[in-house]
Design an enzyme around this catalytic site. Sequence first.
Site, PDB file in Angstrom:
ATOM      1  N   GLY A  59       0.859  -1.204   0.053  1.00 47.74           N
ATOM      2  CA  GLY A  59       0.071   0.001   0.145  1.00 47.74           C
ATOM      3  C   GLY A  59       0.868   1.265  -0.175  1.00 47.74           C
ATOM      4  N   ASP A  73       1.396  -0.269  11.397  1.00 42.84           N
ATOM      5  CA  ASP A  73       1.359  -1.876  11.961  1.00 42.84           C
ATOM      6  C   ASP A  73       2.570  -2.742  11.818  1.00 42.84           C
ATOM      7  OD1 ASP A  73       1.020  -2.076   9.542  1.00 42.84           O
ATOM      8  OD2 ASP A  73      -0.617  -3.298   9.632  1.00 42.84           O
ATOM      9  N   ASP A 118       4.817  -5.459   5.869  1.00 45.08           N
ATOM     10  CA  ASP A 118       5.625  -6.967   6.124  1.00 45.08           C
ATOM     11  C   ASP A 118       5.940  -7.783   4.927  1.00 45.08           C
ATOM     12  OD1 ASP A 118       2.699  -7.144   6.201  1.00 45.08           O
ATOM     13  OD2 ASP A 118       2.886  -8.181   8.183  1.00 45.08           O
ATOM     14  N   ARG A 160     -16.919  17.869  14.411  1.00 43.11           N
ATOM     15  CA  ARG A 160     -17.051  18.723  15.763  1.00 43.11           C
ATOM     16  C   ARG A 160     -18.147  19.875  15.728  1.00 43.11           C
ATOM     17  NH1 ARG A 160     -15.316  18.480  20.779  1.00 43.11           N
ATOM     18  NH2 ARG A 160     -13.825  16.659  20.579  1.00 43.11           N
ATOM     19  N   ASP A 166      -1.092   2.811   8.407  1.00 40.85           N
ATOM     20  CA  ASP A 166      -1.624   1.774   9.587  1.00 40.85           C
ATOM     21  C   ASP A 166      -0.746   1.702  10.707  1.00 40.85           C
ATOM     22  OD1 ASP A 166      -3.745   1.052   8.010  1.00 40.85           O
ATOM     23  OD2 ASP A 166      -2.596  -0.329   6.907  1.00 40.85           O
ATOM     24  N   ARG A 222       0.798  -4.936  -6.159  1.00 45.78           N
ATOM     25  CA  ARG A 222       0.649  -6.302  -5.648  1.00 45.78           C
ATOM     26  C   ARG A 222       1.147  -7.393  -6.653  1.00 45.78           C
ATOM     27  NH1 ARG A 222      -0.499  -4.719  -0.253  1.00 45.78           N
ATOM     28  NH2 ARG A 222      -2.168  -3.304  -0.300  1.00 45.78           N
ATOM     29  N   THR A 271       3.624   2.740   5.893  1.00 45.47           N
ATOM     30  CA  THR A 271       2.127   2.271   5.730  1.00 45.47           C
ATOM     31  C   THR A 271       1.563   3.435   6.624  1.00 45.47           C
ATOM     32  OG1 THR A 271       0.702   1.022   6.365  1.00 45.47           O
ATOM     33  CG2 THR A 271       2.590   0.484   7.502  1.00 45.47           C
ATOM     34  N   ARG A 314      -6.239  -1.131   9.480  1.00 38.98           N
ATOM     35  CA  ARG A 314      -6.298  -2.583   9.217  1.00 38.98           C
ATOM     36  C   ARG A 314      -6.475  -3.188  10.508  1.00 38.98           C
ATOM     37  NH1 ARG A 314      -1.872  -4.253   5.015  1.00 38.98           N
ATOM     38  NH2 ARG A 314      -0.647  -3.258   6.381  1.00 38.98           N
ATOM     39  N   SER A 366       6.441  -6.775   2.026  1.00 38.43           N
ATOM     40  CA  SER A 366       7.415  -6.166   1.209  1.00 38.43           C
ATOM     41  C   SER A 366       8.792  -6.497   1.836  1.00 38.43           C
ATOM     42  CB  SER A 366       7.200  -4.579   0.972  1.00 38.43           C
ATOM     43  OG  SER A 366       6.132  -4.326   0.375  1.00 38.43           O
ATOM     44  N   MET A 385      -8.927   4.156   9.235  1.00 34.74           N
ATOM     45  CA  MET A 385      -8.428   2.867   9.046  1.00 34.74           C
ATOM     46  C   MET A 385      -7.518   2.471   9.898  1.00 34.74           C
ATOM     47  SD  MET A 385      -7.568   3.912   4.878  1.00 34.74           S
ATOM     48  CE  MET A 385      -8.512   3.433   3.473  1.00 34.74           C
TER      49      MET A 385
HETATM   50  P1  ATP Z   1       0.764  -3.174   3.177  1.00 39.82           P
HETATM   51  O1  ATP Z   1       0.405  -4.407   3.922  1.00 39.82           O
HETATM   52  O2  ATP Z   1       1.041  -2.174   3.720  1.00 39.82           O
HETATM   53  O3  ATP Z   1      -0.161  -3.022   1.916  1.00 39.82           O
HETATM   54  P2  ATP Z   1       2.966  -5.108   2.350  1.00 39.82           P
HETATM   55  O4  ATP Z   1       4.237  -4.688   1.933  1.00 39.82           O
HETATM   56  O5  ATP Z   1       2.685  -5.894   3.509  1.00 39.82           O
HETATM   57  O6  ATP Z   1       2.149  -3.826   2.439  1.00 39.82           O
HETATM   58  P3  ATP Z   1       1.758  -7.050   0.606  1.00 39.82           P
HETATM   59  O7  ATP Z   1       0.933  -7.151  -0.562  1.00 39.82           O
HETATM   60  O8  ATP Z   1       1.650  -8.048   1.634  1.00 39.82           O
HETATM   61  O9  ATP Z   1       1.879  -5.526   1.312  1.00 39.82           O
HETATM   62  O10 ATP Z   1       3.312  -7.145  -0.123  1.00 39.82           O
HETATM   63  C1  ATP Z   1       3.549  -6.544  -1.052  1.00 39.82           C
HETATM   64  C2  ATP Z   1       4.719  -7.278  -2.223  1.00 39.82           C
HETATM   65  O11 ATP Z   1       5.462  -7.972  -1.433  1.00 39.82           O
HETATM   66  C3  ATP Z   1       3.562  -8.413  -2.598  1.00 39.82           C
HETATM   67  O12 ATP Z   1       2.860  -8.223  -3.668  1.00 39.82           O
HETATM   68  C4  ATP Z   1       4.733  -9.358  -2.903  1.00 39.82           C
HETATM   69  O13 ATP Z   1       5.121  -8.872  -4.357  1.00 39.82           O
HETATM   70  C5  ATP Z   1       5.865  -9.261  -2.052  1.00 39.82           C
HETATM   71  N1  ATP Z   1       5.939 -10.429  -1.111  1.00 39.82           N
HETATM   72  C6  ATP Z   1       4.730 -10.249  -0.044  1.00 39.82           C
HETATM   73  N2  ATP Z   1       5.076 -11.401   0.696  1.00 39.82           N
HETATM   74  C7  ATP Z   1       6.040 -12.189   0.255  1.00 39.82           C
HETATM   75  C8  ATP Z   1       7.095 -13.401   0.560  1.00 39.82           C
HETATM   76  N3  ATP Z   1       6.580 -14.223   1.794  1.00 39.82           N
HETATM   77  N4  ATP Z   1       8.053 -13.836  -0.274  1.00 39.82           N
HETATM   78  C9  ATP Z   1       8.293 -12.725  -1.137  1.00 39.82           C
HETATM   79  N5  ATP Z   1       7.611 -11.652  -1.560  1.00 39.82           N
HETATM   80  C10 ATP Z   1       6.693 -11.418  -0.824  1.00 39.82           C
END
Ligand code: ATP
Length: 320
Positions: free
Chosen positions: A11, A129, A103, A154, A127, A72, A125, A171, A105, A169
Amino acid sequence: MKRIGVLTSGGDAPGMNAAVRAVVRKGLYEGLEVYGINYGFAGLVAGDIRKLTRRDVSDKISRGGTFLYSARYPEFRTEEGQMKAIEQLDRFGIEGLVVLGGDGSYRGAYALTKRGYPTIGLPGTIDNDIPGTDFCIGFDTAINTVLDSLDKIRDTATSHVRTFIVEVMGRNAGDIALWAGVAGGAEQIIVPEKDFSIVEVADTIREGRQKGKKHSIIVLAEGVMKGNDFAAELAEIENFHVRVTELGHVQRGGSPTARDRVLASTFGAKAVELLKEGKGGLCVGIVNNQIVANDIIDTLENHTHTPDLSLFELNKQISD
Ligand code: ATP
C-alpha cells in the site's frame, strides 16, 4: 558497491516519495548510482527499471503517494519470481536494493538478501502496524488528515445533539484511532486491541448527555467492525440519533507532514549507509527516538506491533 536500486511495494503512504528522494540524493552523495524500479516487485521482474538523477526526485518531497508506483505481485513469493528478479538485477548491475512497504514487502526484501542481493526494508504504511519501529512513514500524515475531519465533524456535531461514529483505517491496528482520537478529543475510542461492550458505550453516551454534553464523537478503528454495523448495534439499545462517517481513502493521500518527511529522509539515508557497509536483510525503524536497523526475519517472526495503549487509558480519563 556502485549501483543500488529502490522500489515501493504494498500500500502507498505519504512520505514514500520523500524516502525515495533521500535514497537517491544520499546515494549520489556517497558516489553511488541509483536506479528506480516502477511498480514494486512486479516492475523488478518485468525490468521496468531506470537510472534516477537528482532531477528525477526534484519537487517530489511534498507529494503524497509514490511516483515509483506500487503493485501487489503475489508471484514474488515463488522461487521463479525471485529468480527472474535476480536476472534483472544482474542485467542492470544493481548490487543492493531498498524496499519500502509493509511486512509482505519485507519478506520479499529478505528473499532477495538470501539469494545474495543485500536488501534493506523501510516501513511505509499509514496503519503503523509494522513490527520493529514505533512509527512508520505515512502514519503522522494520516492522523493529521483524520484530525482535520474530526475537527470539522465537531463543528457540526455541536450544532445538533448527535452521536458521531467516525470509522478510521488501520487494518487490524488501532494506532490511527488512538492518536487521532486523543488529538481530536473524541469521547470514546474503540480499537481492536481492547475489548468493548456496546452496553457500556451506550451508557457513556447517556451519562454524557445527562452531564450536558451536546454531542459525542466515537472514533472506531476499522479493525473492530464497520461503522454502520456499530451504529446498528447501538440502535438496538437506544436511538442516539447516530451519524456514521467512514473516512476511507482520503486517509491514504495528501502532502506528507514535516514529521513524515523527516522520518522518511532519515530512513532513506540510513538504508543507503547500511548498503554501503555491505549489510542486507535488515529493516530500519525508530525506537525510543533512536534510528535502529534490525534483522528482518527476527523482526517479523519474534516481534509484534502493539499500539501505545496508554493513550486509550488517557482518553478515558480526559474525555469526560
Ligand atoms: P501493506 O500491507 O501496507 O499493503 P505490504 O508490503 O505488507 O504492505 P503485501 O501485499 O503483503 O503488502 O506485499 C507486497 C508485495 O511484497 C507482494 O505483492 C509481493 O510482491 C511481495 N511479497 C509479499 N509476501 C512475500 C513473501 N513471503 N516472499 C516474497 N515476496 C513477498
